[in-house]
Design a protein around this motif. Sequence first.
Motif, short mmCIF file in Angstrom:
data_model
loop_
_atom_site.label_atom_id
_atom_site.label_comp_id
_atom_site.label_asym_id
_atom_site.label_seq_id
_atom_site.Cartn_x
_atom_site.Cartn_y
_atom_site.Cartn_z
N ASP A 236 12.29 -10.71 5.00
CA ASP A 236 13.44 -10.82 5.89
C ASP A 236 13.93 -9.46 6.39
OD1 ASP A 236 14.19 -10.11 3.36
OD2 ASP A 236 16.07 -11.22 3.37
N ARG A 237 13.37 -8.37 5.87
CA ARG A 237 13.80 -7.03 6.27
C ARG A 237 12.78 -6.30 7.13
NH1 ARG A 237 15.21 -3.73 1.12
NH2 ARG A 237 15.47 -2.14 2.75
N LEU A 238 11.54 -6.78 7.15
CA LEU A 238 10.49 -6.09 7.89
C LEU A 238 10.73 -6.16 9.39
CD1 LEU A 238 7.27 -7.21 5.97
CD2 LEU A 238 8.45 -5.02 5.81
N GLU A 239 10.60 -5.03 10.05
CA GLU A 239 10.67 -4.96 11.51
C GLU A 239 9.27 -4.95 12.12
OE1 GLU A 239 13.30 -5.01 13.51
OE2 GLU A 239 14.73 -5.19 11.86
N TRP A 240 8.30 -4.53 11.36
CA TRP A 240 6.90 -4.54 11.79
C TRP A 240 6.03 -4.69 10.56
CZ3 TRP A 240 3.80 -0.72 9.71
CH2 TRP A 240 4.46 0.39 9.19
N ALA A 241 4.87 -5.29 10.73
CA ALA A 241 3.97 -5.52 9.60
C ALA A 241 2.57 -5.83 10.11
CB ALA A 241 4.48 -6.65 8.71
N ALA A 242 1.57 -5.49 9.32
CA ALA A 242 0.18 -5.79 9.65
C ALA A 242 -0.62 -5.91 8.36
CB ALA A 242 -0.41 -4.70 10.54
N LEU A 243 -1.72 -6.63 8.43
CA LEU A 243 -2.59 -6.82 7.28
C LEU A 243 -3.77 -5.86 7.34
CD1 LEU A 243 -2.75 -10.73 7.17
CD2 LEU A 243 -1.25 -9.21 5.85
N VAL A 244 -4.21 -5.39 6.17
CA VAL A 244 -5.38 -4.53 6.05
C VAL A 244 -6.19 -4.96 4.84
CG1 VAL A 244 -4.24 -2.55 7.13
CG2 VAL A 244 -4.16 -2.80 4.64
N ARG A 245 -7.43 -4.54 4.80
CA ARG A 245 -8.26 -4.77 3.61
C ARG A 245 -8.24 -3.50 2.77
NH1 ARG A 245 -13.18 -8.01 2.19
NH2 ARG A 245 -14.42 -6.79 0.75
N ARG A 246 -7.89 -3.64 1.50
CA ARG A 246 -7.75 -2.51 0.61
C ARG A 246 -9.12 -2.08 0.05
NH1 ARG A 246 -5.13 0.74 -0.21
NH2 ARG A 246 -4.64 0.62 -2.43
N PRO A 247 -9.24 -0.82 -0.47
CA PRO A 247 -10.51 -0.39 -1.07
C PRO A 247 -10.99 -1.31 -2.18
CG PRO A 247 -9.06 1.50 -0.76
CD PRO A 247 -8.25 0.27 -0.43
N SER A 248 -10.07 -2.00 -2.85
CA SER A 248 -10.43 -2.95 -3.90
C SER A 248 -11.01 -4.24 -3.34
CB SER A 248 -9.19 -3.28 -4.74
OG SER A 248 -8.19 -3.89 -3.93
N GLY A 249 -10.95 -4.41 -2.01
CA GLY A 249 -11.37 -5.65 -1.39
C GLY A 249 -10.27 -6.68 -1.30
N LYS A 250 -9.11 -6.37 -1.90
CA LYS A 250 -7.99 -7.30 -1.88
C LYS A 250 -7.19 -7.17 -0.58
CE LYS A 250 -7.41 -7.47 -6.91
NZ LYS A 250 -6.47 -7.26 -8.05
N LEU A 251 -6.30 -8.13 -0.36
CA LEU A 251 -5.47 -8.13 0.83
C LEU A 251 -4.37 -7.08 0.71
CD1 LEU A 251 -4.74 -9.56 3.54
CD2 LEU A 251 -3.22 -11.03 2.21
N GLY A 252 -4.17 -6.30 1.75
CA GLY A 252 -3.09 -5.33 1.80
C GLY A 252 -2.16 -5.62 2.96
N LEU A 253 -0.93 -5.17 2.85
CA LEU A 253 0.07 -5.33 3.91
C LEU A 253 0.77 -3.99 4.12
CD1 LEU A 253 2.46 -8.30 4.49
CD2 LEU A 253 3.36 -5.98 4.58
N VAL A 254 0.85 -3.57 5.38
CA VAL A 254 1.56 -2.34 5.75
C VAL A 254 2.75 -2.77 6.60
CG1 VAL A 254 1.37 -0.06 6.78
CG2 VAL A 254 -0.65 -1.17 5.81
N GLY A 255 3.95 -2.30 6.23
CA GLY A 255 5.14 -2.71 6.98
C GLY A 255 6.29 -1.75 6.79
N GLY A 256 7.34 -1.95 7.59
CA GLY A 256 8.51 -1.10 7.50
C GLY A 256 9.75 -1.81 7.99
N ASP A 257 10.91 -1.27 7.61
CA ASP A 257 12.18 -1.87 7.99
C ASP A 257 12.82 -1.08 9.13
OD1 ASP A 257 13.24 0.44 6.87
OD2 ASP A 257 13.76 -0.54 4.98
N GLY A 258 14.02 -1.47 9.52
CA GLY A 258 14.71 -0.83 10.62
C GLY A 258 15.26 0.54 10.32
N ASP A 259 15.16 1.00 9.07
CA ASP A 259 15.65 2.33 8.70
C ASP A 259 14.56 3.39 8.82
OD1 ASP A 259 18.18 1.33 8.09
OD2 ASP A 259 17.58 0.81 6.04
N GLY A 260 13.42 3.04 9.40
CA GLY A 260 12.36 4.02 9.57
C GLY A 260 11.58 4.30 8.32
#
Length: 370
Positions: A236-260
């Motif tokens: 509920d706080r994320l202003e942007w987000a995207a999915l990535v594949r981590r070196p472990s092969g697991k699912l990763g998520l990169v995101g940030g809030d409105g405070d930069g």
Amino acid sequence: MWEHLSLDLLAHVFSFLPPDAVARAMAACKHWFDCARSRLPPSRQPPWLVALPARAARGRPSCYAHDPALNRWHVLPLDLFPCPLRLVAPVGSSLLCKLAASSDLRLVLLNPFTRQFRNLPDLTMPRRNPAVGIVVRGVDATSDSSSSFSVIVAGGASGSCYEPTVEMYDTGPGGWSLVGPMPVEFAVRLTVWTPNESVHALDGAMYWMTSARAYSVMGFDLGRRAWREVKAPMADRLEWAALVRRPSGKLGLVGGDGDGQGAVWELIEEDKWVAVGRVPAELGRRFWGRSKSAATRCVGGEEAVYLFRDLGSEMLVWRESSSSQIKKNKEGEETWEWRLVQGRCCMPNIPIKAALLHPTLSRSSFPASL
């Protein structure tokens, strides 16, 4: 001596060179040219960032590629196509794109470095704006090409209705086939609220991010043909987000809030995420400035994560250190290196869609079945 080297040994030497050095080597003699065109193994160089405009842009149709080793941008003309292309996803050393002029999904496989392309067959039914995912099942040991892959298409609009089905293209049989039904609610959300970045994780599932109300993740288990929803961290706080594949092969998520502020998480259980990295405060202030996290985009893989806004602005890069062992700080977060990279100078601030791939000059960059 060099002209008597076997093709296999020469190709192994070429695999340590960046693409521009390979291009110069190809001009030395026919023996080297033939080797680079047909037998290059997977590159040992870091992946390049390759970007296409996300909407109509003035001027010559082009693809923009950033070489991280030399910190240099290249402009690759795409005037071989009569209509603009929009990037969907990387496939090995190529790009899966869609025709921008077509209302229904029509896909093209493109190597922008050799200007090769192949049109994929039409889907079993017309679909507008479906979610698209890629499953790469193997890499050819004698080239950078994907030996086989599948394209997963889910949802989309057909006529005046949403299409609650999944279909798949496989390079083996070489055609599209219906996989099965999907929940109508998921079809709607994937059609309306998905930017089309997808990740095929080690658990055998395909994941897409949706941004309806709060961010969440849609997962499709390819083996069991089952769907599930995964709650995003700080949804509920994320202003942007995207999915990535981590070196472990697991699912990763990169995101940030409105405070930069920005962070990287990894999914370790059904709905449990753990933070594995954060944007340093000083770099975050410089990258976002007064705009905070507005219009931030992300692309990443097992070797790097790029945060960007447009083609002409600075990019923030999280790259794996040269050490073979991933180090962690006292909070248990990975100490990858964060740094700023200059955008494409003298270019308008046009929005882009980007991918990470290992460029190849080999003519065998597509599976033989295409």
